[in-house]
Write a protein that holds these residues in place. Sequence first.
Motif, short mmCIF file in Angstrom:
data_model
loop_
_atom_site.label_atom_id
_atom_site.label_comp_id
_atom_site.label_asym_id
_atom_site.label_seq_id
_atom_site.Cartn_x
_atom_site.Cartn_y
_atom_site.Cartn_z
N GLY A 1 -47.34 -67.68 -2.11
CA GLY A 1 -47.29 -68.45 -0.87
C GLY A 1 -46.69 -67.64 0.25
O GLY A 1 -45.46 -67.51 0.35
N GLN B 1 -52.33 -77.65 7.61
CA GLN B 1 -52.20 -77.41 6.18
C GLN B 1 -50.80 -77.77 5.66
O GLN B 1 -49.83 -77.77 6.42
CB GLN B 1 -52.45 -75.93 5.85
N GLY C 1 -52.85 -72.63 1.73
CA GLY C 1 -52.32 -73.98 1.63
C GLY C 1 -53.43 -74.98 1.39
O GLY C 1 -54.56 -74.62 1.02
N LYS D 1 -43.92 -72.16 -0.90
CA LYS D 1 -43.63 -70.86 -1.49
C LYS D 1 -43.02 -71.12 -2.86
O LYS D 1 -42.04 -71.86 -2.98
CB LYS D 1 -42.65 -70.07 -0.62
N CYS E 1 -41.31 -75.52 1.83
CA CYS E 1 -42.36 -76.56 1.89
C CYS E 1 -42.49 -76.97 3.35
O CYS E 1 -41.50 -77.37 3.98
CB CYS E 1 -41.97 -77.74 1.02
N GLN F 1 -48.15 -76.19 3.06
CA GLN F 1 -47.91 -74.90 2.44
C GLN F 1 -46.58 -74.88 1.69
O GLN F 1 -45.62 -75.56 2.10
CB GLN F 1 -47.92 -73.78 3.49
N GLY G 1 -47.73 -68.02 3.57
CA GLY G 1 -47.99 -68.63 4.86
C GLY G 1 -49.44 -68.56 5.29
O GLY G 1 -49.79 -69.04 6.37
N THR G 2 -50.27 -67.97 4.44
CA THR G 2 -51.69 -67.91 4.79
C THR G 2 -52.55 -68.81 3.90
O THR G 2 -53.74 -68.96 4.15
CB THR G 2 -52.22 -66.46 4.65
#
Length: 299
Positions: free
Chosen positions: A250, A190, A255, A194, A174, A192, A252-253
């Motif tokens: 998730g 953003q 969010g 996972k 997070c 984001q 990293g691209t």
Amino acid sequence: MIKYKTIIAKLMISIILISGLIGCGKSKIDLISEKLNSNNYEEAIKIFNNIKDEEDKEKAIEIMRKQDSILKEKFINKEIDRDTAVENLNTLKAINENKDEVDKTINEINELVMSQEAYDAGIKSMKNNEYKKAINQFSAVLENDKNNYSNAQNKIKEVEELAKSTILVTIDECKIAYSNSNKKSMYPDQLQIKVTNNFNKTIKNFNVCFIGYDSGNHPIEIPAYLSESQGLEFMGTGENVNIPSGGTWGDGTMGWNIGSSENLSRVEANIKEIEFEDGTIWSNPLYDLWVQRSLGEEW
């Protein structure tokens, strides 16, 4: 023999007369105390209404006032039930000077009744594996409910451990993804995450909550991007994510855009609800507890 019987009769009459005189010698204050101690509240009120001396009346009122806490304590200790306590308290309301205090005590007793009911309901929900409901019910038990409060707090911990075994989705990462662009109105920062799906079916959609903190670790509002504020709970939705069992989402691209992150030092996140591919819904049983704790509020 006749003379002996006469002596006995006179002696008995004397005893009766003396007893009567002793009884007649009791003050109205003493008689009120006796009636209250024997739970004869109506008789106590009748005696009170016949008091003429103002000083005695004040003493009687003070004695009556103490009955509020006495009756409440008897109810708490289960010496009397709620109906008996309230009935006796309502009788005491005949004294105008006591009305407000009596009403307050009745309200406190009714609150304790609801507290007991909440505890009992929590036990039932816990047995039915309804963990979210059980936590909310145990949390409704009042701190001044000495019969149940401590047990309720322990039950919340028990339910929390049981509920953890049912939460088969994890947030592995997070973060705040800061934009390098000078045009943040076009390329905003953003939030984001996972997510790993440990359920045995595919996650189609989910709702996630973010809570932000400043550098002093105090909860702060996460500024919304081109929309109205959401308060301290910033909600994000993952639509058509289709995370298979054992899969992750998730990279990293993707969010959720936010406004200015200038005062935002870190964020925490938790999944609130999931919709599976088959249309069933899962609600996080520990979500409310997580929010309260994250905001520093007591349960």
